[in-house]
Enzyme design. Structure first.
Site, short mmCIF file in Angstrom:
data_model
loop_
_atom_site.label_atom_id
_atom_site.label_comp_id
_atom_site.label_asym_id
_atom_site.label_seq_id
_atom_site.Cartn_x
_atom_site.Cartn_y
_atom_site.Cartn_z
NE ARG A 1 -6.96 0.05 10.77
CZ ARG A 1 -5.73 0.11 10.30
NH1 ARG A 1 -5.03 1.20 10.43
NH2 ARG A 1 -5.21 -0.91 9.67
CE LYS B 1 -0.22 -0.33 5.01
NZ LYS B 1 -1.00 -0.84 6.15
CE1 TYR C 1 14.35 31.26 4.51
CE2 TYR C 1 14.44 28.88 4.18
CZ TYR C 1 14.18 30.15 3.70
OH TYR C 1 13.78 30.31 2.42
CG MET D 1 10.27 23.38 0.04
SD MET D 1 9.21 24.45 -0.92
CE MET D 1 8.20 25.19 0.35
C1 LIG Z 1 -0.36 -1.76 6.86
C2 LIG Z 1 -1.01 -3.01 7.25
C3 LIG Z 1 -0.23 -4.14 7.52
C4 LIG Z 1 1.27 -4.12 7.57
O1 LIG Z 1 1.68 -3.55 8.80
P1 LIG Z 1 3.24 -3.33 9.13
O2 LIG Z 1 3.22 -2.81 10.53
O3 LIG Z 1 3.75 -2.34 8.16
O4 LIG Z 1 3.89 -4.65 8.99
C5 LIG Z 1 -0.90 -5.33 7.74
N1 LIG Z 1 -2.26 -5.37 7.74
C6 LIG Z 1 -3.02 -4.29 7.52
C7 LIG Z 1 -4.49 -4.42 7.55
C8 LIG Z 1 -2.42 -3.07 7.28
O5 LIG Z 1 -3.19 -2.00 7.07
#
Ligand SMILES: *Cc1c(COP(=O)(O)O)cnc(C)c1O
Length: 395
Positions: free
Chosen positions: A156, A47, A277, A325
């Site tokens: 969630r 993801k 800065y 930046m």
């Molecule tokens: C992101 C996620 C993972 C992976 O978690 P990590 O802590 O990055 O290993 C696994 N399951 C779900 C549902 C997630 O959203």
């Protein structure tokens, strides 16, 4: 070619100002570590564009099947099943993988809206569902495999562990391929994982007669894999550890990400003169200051002002002054270096081991960030150069 909107370098040596080297061999090594520890195949979480590092090249490196490469799901580095599939959070992430020719199984762990079902079906996406009407709708419009999402305490997404009863009505008619839950703080070893484990076990037992005997149960993220060891679930879902962060004594993770930039300016600053800065750093004697063209717009976070460190020619040098930046200033008084030389702001210098203080975990800690935020932030305008296994493999 990757469908990513982010630039990819094919020749790191010809790189311009600043870039990220992504070590795909290290990703494969980390996947093998997680696989050896858990003993079951992985749903590799790619993801957020592979935690900011490129979902397509990462997926290829892990052996996910692509139209232009032999089917690889279920096979791997060592000949035992390593990868079951890929995990994403949105339909658009699945689309990017499919557009690149990915034919692997893709699970979407974030709830979809019913309005997204048609495209999810077209993309052969496996959604995580938990609402009765969604389950019925998904099936009625031709949806394929899906996973039942159970909330055992993160609150969630998923059906509450203590409210699965009503789903017994639909499950015999619409059987999920898998059943999953997600831990709220497996990395803290605070007892919450054990509680969630127990709730998940109870749910799976309570639904056993309405779930397929072959249902794929999965719960473990990277932290849970690290602490639990051998899993008695069907699959595990690592993310961050694939990318070399959240190191743990039970794993031997390799650094994946190396943030590099070339020195674009070197100047002397006299005693009493400030740099950057807000004049947050002032020289107490004549110092030599190198400027690298990386700043918070590249994900090199402002919090590393006067705290960050970089490697140049084997030496560790401090960030001095405020990160802006587009630029960061380093005190290179004690190192012989010139404009055009490569500095490493995260990870290891090419051909040298990664110093303990330069790992993703260490830099994230210094920036007071989670390693997740540090990684996904390194993307705005930094080209990525892939080194290792899949380099040149059509990524
Ligand atoms: C992101 C996620 C993972 C992976 O978690 P990590 O802590 O990055 O290993 C696994 N399951 C779900 C549902 C997630 O959203």
């Amino acid at each position: 070619m990757t469908a990513s909107i982010y630039p990819t370098l094919t020749d790191p040596a010809a790189a311009g100002h600043a870039w990220v080297d992504v070590d795909l061999d290290a990703v494969r090594h980390n996947a093998a570590q997680l696989h050896a520890r858990a003993g079951v195949p992985l749903i590799a979480m790619v993801k957020a564009d592979g935690y900011g590092l490129g979902a397509v090249p990462i997926s290829r490196a892990l052996g996910a099947s692509f139209a232009d490469s032999p089917p690889a799901d279920g096979t791997d580095l060592a000949g035992s099943p390593l990868l079951w599939g890929l995990g994403v959070a949105t339909v658009s992430e699945a689309r990017a993988l499919r557009d690149a020719g990915c034919t692997a199984r893709i699970l979407c762990c974030t709830p979809l809206l019913a309005g997204e079902f048609a495209e999810a079906i077209a993309l052969r996406l496996r959604p995580a569902l938990h609402v009765e009407s969604d389950i019925v709708t998904w099936a009625s419009i031709g949806g394929g495999a899906w996973h039942l999402s159970v909330d055992t305490g993160i609150a969630r997404a998923g059906v509450r562990w203590d409210e699965v009863g009503p789903l017994r009505k639909v499950l015999p008619h619409h059987r999920p391929e898998g059943v999953l839950t997600h831990f709220q703080s497996a990395e803290q070893e605070d007892g919450s994982r054990e509680l969630q484990d127990e709730r998940f076990r109870v749910v799976c037992a309570a639904l056993a007669d309405v779930l397929p005997a072959s249902v794929l149960a999965h719960s473990d993220n990277s932290a849970a894999i690290a602490v639990r060891g051998r899993s008695d679930a069907s699959l595990v879902r690592p993310g961050i550890a694939l990318y070399g962060a959240q190191q743990h004594p039970t794993l031997d993770l390799r650094q994946v990400v190396h943030l590099r930039a070339r020195i674009v300016d070197i100047r002397l600053v006299n005693a009493g003169e400030s740099v950057g800065y807000g004049a947050t750093w002032t020289a107490t004697e004549t110092r030599r200051i190198a400027t690298v063209p990386v700043g918070y717009a590249d994900g090199y976070r402002r919090h590393l002002s006067n705290r960050g460190q970089a490697m140049v020619h084997g030496a560790r040098v401090p960030v001095v002054g405020r990160i802006s930046m587009d630029m960061t200033t380093l005190d290179v008084t004690d190192v012989s270096c010139a404009v055009g030389d490569v500095v490493t702001l995260l990870g290891g210098e090419a051909g040298r081991p990664v110093e303990a203080g330069m790992t993703t975990d260490a830099v994230a800690a210094r920036a007071e960030l989670s390693p997740y935020e540090l990684l996904v932030g390194l993307r705005l305008r930094l080209p990525r150069a892939y080194v290792g296994h899949s380099f040149g493999g059509g990524t």
